[in-house]
Each structure stands twice: as structure tokens, then as C-alpha cells.
Scaffold this motif. Structure first.
Motif, short mmCIF file in Angstrom:
data_model
loop_
_atom_site.label_atom_id
_atom_site.label_comp_id
_atom_site.label_asym_id
_atom_site.label_seq_id
_atom_site.Cartn_x
_atom_site.Cartn_y
_atom_site.Cartn_z
N UNK A 171 23.10 28.35 6.95
CA UNK A 171 23.31 29.53 6.11
C UNK A 171 23.35 29.16 4.63
N UNK A 172 23.84 27.98 4.30
CA UNK A 172 23.81 27.54 2.91
C UNK A 172 22.38 27.42 2.41
N UNK B 118 30.99 23.81 -5.68
CA UNK B 118 31.56 22.48 -5.89
C UNK B 118 30.47 21.42 -6.00
N UNK B 119 29.39 21.63 -5.30
CA UNK B 119 28.28 20.68 -5.33
C UNK B 119 27.36 20.85 -6.53
N UNK B 120 27.67 21.81 -7.39
CA UNK B 120 26.86 22.02 -8.58
C UNK B 120 25.53 22.70 -8.30
N UNK C 272 21.77 30.38 -9.07
CA UNK C 272 21.51 28.95 -9.04
C UNK C 272 22.04 28.30 -10.31
N UNK C 273 22.60 27.11 -10.18
CA UNK C 273 23.16 26.40 -11.33
C UNK C 273 22.08 25.71 -12.16
N UNK D 38 16.93 17.44 0.58
CA UNK D 38 17.74 16.39 1.21
C UNK D 38 19.12 16.32 0.60
N UNK D 39 19.19 16.46 -0.72
CA UNK D 39 20.49 16.43 -1.41
C UNK D 39 21.35 17.61 -0.99
N UNK D 40 20.72 18.78 -0.80
CA UNK D 40 21.47 19.97 -0.36
C UNK D 40 22.04 19.73 1.03
N UNK D 41 21.20 19.27 1.94
CA UNK D 41 21.64 19.03 3.32
C UNK D 41 22.74 17.97 3.33
N UNK D 42 22.55 16.92 2.59
CA UNK D 42 23.56 15.86 2.55
C UNK D 42 24.89 16.41 2.04
N UNK D 43 24.86 17.25 1.02
CA UNK D 43 26.09 17.85 0.50
C UNK D 43 26.74 18.76 1.53
N UNK D 44 25.97 19.64 2.13
CA UNK D 44 26.54 20.61 3.06
C UNK D 44 27.00 19.97 4.38
#
Length: 139
Positions: free
Chosen positions: A9-10, A50-52, A66-67, A76-82
Motif C-alpha cells: 500500500x505504501x 519519516x523516510x523523507x 512527494x518530498x 529499492x530504497x522505498x521497499x527497503x525503508x518500508x
């Protein structure tokens, strides 16, 4: 590999936001669009903030945006963060899990390599590459 629904969902939220980066999306609007409770959606939004990845604004014209440009956000960075705190297998957990073959295991290194390759492949794409069509606004 299976991603959590939190991550699913993210990603969906970010895909939608990338389709109209100038527009702020309210929690209520996103919850309705994805069939989620506002509470669950708010937790995802907090994590993305929180993940910017997103910024939230209060008041009239407020909501989530969006920031930074979608073209600068790697998947990949999004998935790693979530997926933080979600170990692929038990032995990847911070405490090493409860594995009885840990000292003899030859699988862990291969799974770690596969996980790294998965995230690296996702990092070849940006959020701009997967942006959705915007949700029609109701008047």
C-alpha cells in the motif's frame, strides 16, 4: 520474496502521488481509494514521512505530497525503508532468530545475496517509471 501489505500500500500511495506531484492527497481520500482504514493508512503515511519520501501539510489545501521529484525516488530504497524490521527469514532478524542449524547453514548467504539482488533490481527504476493515472476529484 513476499512484501508486506504495508509496503504494497505504501508503494501504491507513492505511485498515485507521482501521477500528480503538484497535488496534495488527504488521508481520507487515499484510504477510500485503496479501501483501507484511515488509521492503517495514517501509519503508512507516517513511515513514508519519516523516510523523507513524502511531506504532510495541515489545514486547507493540506495533505500528503512527494518530498522530492518522483524521478529521484528509487524503488529499492522505498521497499527497503518500508520493509524495515521485516526479516526475509528468521535468521536475518536482529537477534538471529531461533535457528538450530545456524552454525552449519549454507543457505543464509545465498538468501542475503538474493535479497540484495532483488533490491538492486528495483533500484534500477524510479517512482516516475511506475506513476499511475490520478484519481478523479469529486466536486
Amino acid at each position: 520474496m513476499r512484501l508486506t501489505s504495508f509496503t504494497d500500500y505504501g508503494l501504491r500511495m507513492l505511485m498515485l502521488m507521482a501521477s500528480a506531484p503538484e497535488r496534495a492527497y488527504s488521508t481520507a481520500e487515499l484510504a477510500d481509494a485503496f479501501g483501507l482504514s484511515r488509521n492503517h493508512l495514517a501509519k503508512i503515511m507516517q513511515s513514508l514521512s519519516r523516510g523523507g519520501l513524502i511531506e504532510t501539510r495541515r489545514g486547507g489545501g493540506g495533505g500528503a505530497v512527494l518530498a522530492r521529484p518522483a524521478s529521484e525516488i528509487r524503488l529499492g530504497a522505498v521497499v527497503q525503508h518500508l520493509e524495515q524490521g521485516q526479516a526475509l527469514v528468521e535468521c536475518f532478524a536482529g537477534d538471529g532468530g531461533n535457528c538450530t542449524i545456524h552454525a552449519q547453514c549454507r543457505l543464509k548467504a545465498r538468501l542475503r545475496s538474493a535479497e540484495t539482488a532483488f533490491l538492486s533490481d528495483l533500484d534500477r527504476s524510479t517512482l516516475a517509471d511506475i506513476a499511475l493515472e490520478p484519481i478523479a476529484q469529486t466536486e
